[in-house]
Design a protein around this motif. Structure first.
Motif, short mmCIF file in Angstrom:
data_model
loop_
_atom_site.label_atom_id
_atom_site.label_comp_id
_atom_site.label_asym_id
_atom_site.label_seq_id
_atom_site.Cartn_x
_atom_site.Cartn_y
_atom_site.Cartn_z
N VAL A 104 0.87 -1.17 0.00
CA VAL A 104 0.00 0.00 0.00
C VAL A 104 0.90 1.22 0.00
CG1 VAL A 104 -1.82 1.26 1.20
CG2 VAL A 104 -1.79 -1.25 1.27
N THR A 105 0.66 2.13 -0.90
CA THR A 105 1.51 3.30 -1.01
C THR A 105 0.66 4.53 -1.27
OG1 THR A 105 3.53 4.16 -2.05
CG2 THR A 105 1.89 3.17 -3.50
N GLU A 106 1.28 5.67 -1.09
CA GLU A 106 0.57 6.92 -1.36
C GLU A 106 0.86 7.38 -2.78
OE1 GLU A 106 0.61 8.77 3.18
OE2 GLU A 106 1.95 9.58 1.65
N LYS A 107 -0.10 8.02 -3.35
CA LYS A 107 0.06 8.59 -4.70
C LYS A 107 1.33 9.43 -4.76
CE LYS A 107 -2.25 11.80 -7.85
NZ LYS A 107 -3.46 12.63 -8.07
N GLN A 166 -3.29 6.38 -8.81
CA GLN A 166 -4.33 5.47 -8.33
C GLN A 166 -4.66 4.40 -9.38
OE1 GLN A 166 -7.52 8.11 -7.00
NE2 GLN A 166 -6.81 7.88 -4.87
N SER A 209 -3.13 0.84 -9.31
CA SER A 209 -3.57 -0.19 -8.37
C SER A 209 -4.00 -1.43 -9.14
CB SER A 209 -4.74 0.33 -7.52
OG SER A 209 -4.33 1.41 -6.72
N THR A 251 -1.77 -1.26 -3.97
CA THR A 251 -2.86 -0.32 -3.74
C THR A 251 -2.27 1.06 -3.58
OG1 THR A 251 -4.18 -2.02 -2.62
CG2 THR A 251 -4.83 0.28 -2.29
N VAL A 252 -2.70 1.98 -4.43
CA VAL A 252 -2.23 3.36 -4.38
C VAL A 252 -3.35 4.23 -3.82
CG1 VAL A 252 -1.26 5.29 -5.67
CG2 VAL A 252 -0.74 2.93 -6.37
N LEU A 253 -3.09 4.84 -2.69
CA LEU A 253 -4.13 5.65 -2.03
C LEU A 253 -4.12 7.10 -2.53
CD1 LEU A 253 -3.67 4.35 1.61
CD2 LEU A 253 -5.31 3.58 -0.11
#
Lengths: 114, 114
Positions: A12-15, A84, A87, A112-114
């Motif tokens: 899981v990572t941030e944009k 995003q 993902s 998963t890109v938040l």
């Protein structure tokens, strides 16, 4: 190991962040493939390595995506400045190469890109 | 021309029934046609494959029918079982000087009811 190993299994990572996904193919397999599978979708070809030949990069969706294969074995898929829409599950497969070969897939890395 | 079309998108069959999945291609350079089976959370695995010089191949309950002139091929699962519930991908491969590359259909989600 006996099969294709991928890591991490979940990321899981941030944009905007960069991510690296790793693939350890079956020992002795000269061909290595990366595919992307979005939720409920098919397999989208990304890149193909065969021995010492130049990789087939025709499936990479943008210049944010790159992959390398070191020593003819381990491969790393790098996605820079994640979005995003990146993902998906990223699947790696390897084979003995040549014609009519069976692809052996790993279990994938779910990004998963938040 | 590199696409492989697959139908239906989803299929529900009663236990003991016959499941039929159809695929079509355009590129006559394709020379190998495998089917892959994928269970949730797992990578696809080779189920059965055929070459264009053969019209039919059977392995247990699974049969591929191949129509070269129509550029179509299909997977038949006889006596379908709940354990067959999975996503099925047809694929087509082009032999290259140094190996092969694959094009996958979008997949069919099969549910076999007990």
């Amino acid at each position: 190991g006996a099969g294709v190993s991928q890591s991490p299994s979940n990321k899981v990572t941030e944009k905007g962040k960069d991510v690296e996904l790793r693939c350890d193919p079956i020992s002795g397999h000269t061909a290595l493939y990366w595919y992307r599978q979005s939720l409920g979708q098919g397999l989208e070809f990304l890149i193909y390595f065969q021995g010492n030949s130049a990789p087939d990069k025709s499936g990479l969706p943008s210049d944010r995506f790159s992959a390398e294969r070191t020593g003819g074995s381990v491969s790393t898929l790098t996605i820079q400045r994640t979005q995003q829409e990146d993902s998906a599950v990223y699947l790696c497969a390897s084979s003995f190469g040549g014609r009519n070969g069976e692809l052996f897939f790993g279990e994938g890395s779910r990004l998963t890109v938040l | 021309q590199q696409q492989v079309k697959q139908s239906p998108q989803s299929l529900i069959v009663q236990k003991g029934g016959i499941s039929i999945i159809n695929c079509a291609y355009e590129n006559t350079a394709f020379d190998y046609f495998p089917w892959y089976q994928q269970f949730p959370g797992k990578g696809p695995a080779l189920l059965i494959a055929i070459r264009p010089d053969v019209s039919e191949k059977k392995e247990g309950r699974f049969t591929i029918s191949f129509n070269k002139s129509a550029k179509q091929f299909s997977l038949h699962i006889m006596d379908s079982q709940p354990g067959d519930s999975a996503t099925y991908f047809c694929a087509a491969s082009i032999g290259l000087n140094y190996g092969q590359n694959f094009v996958f259909g979008p997949g069919t989600r099969l549910s076999v009811l007990p």
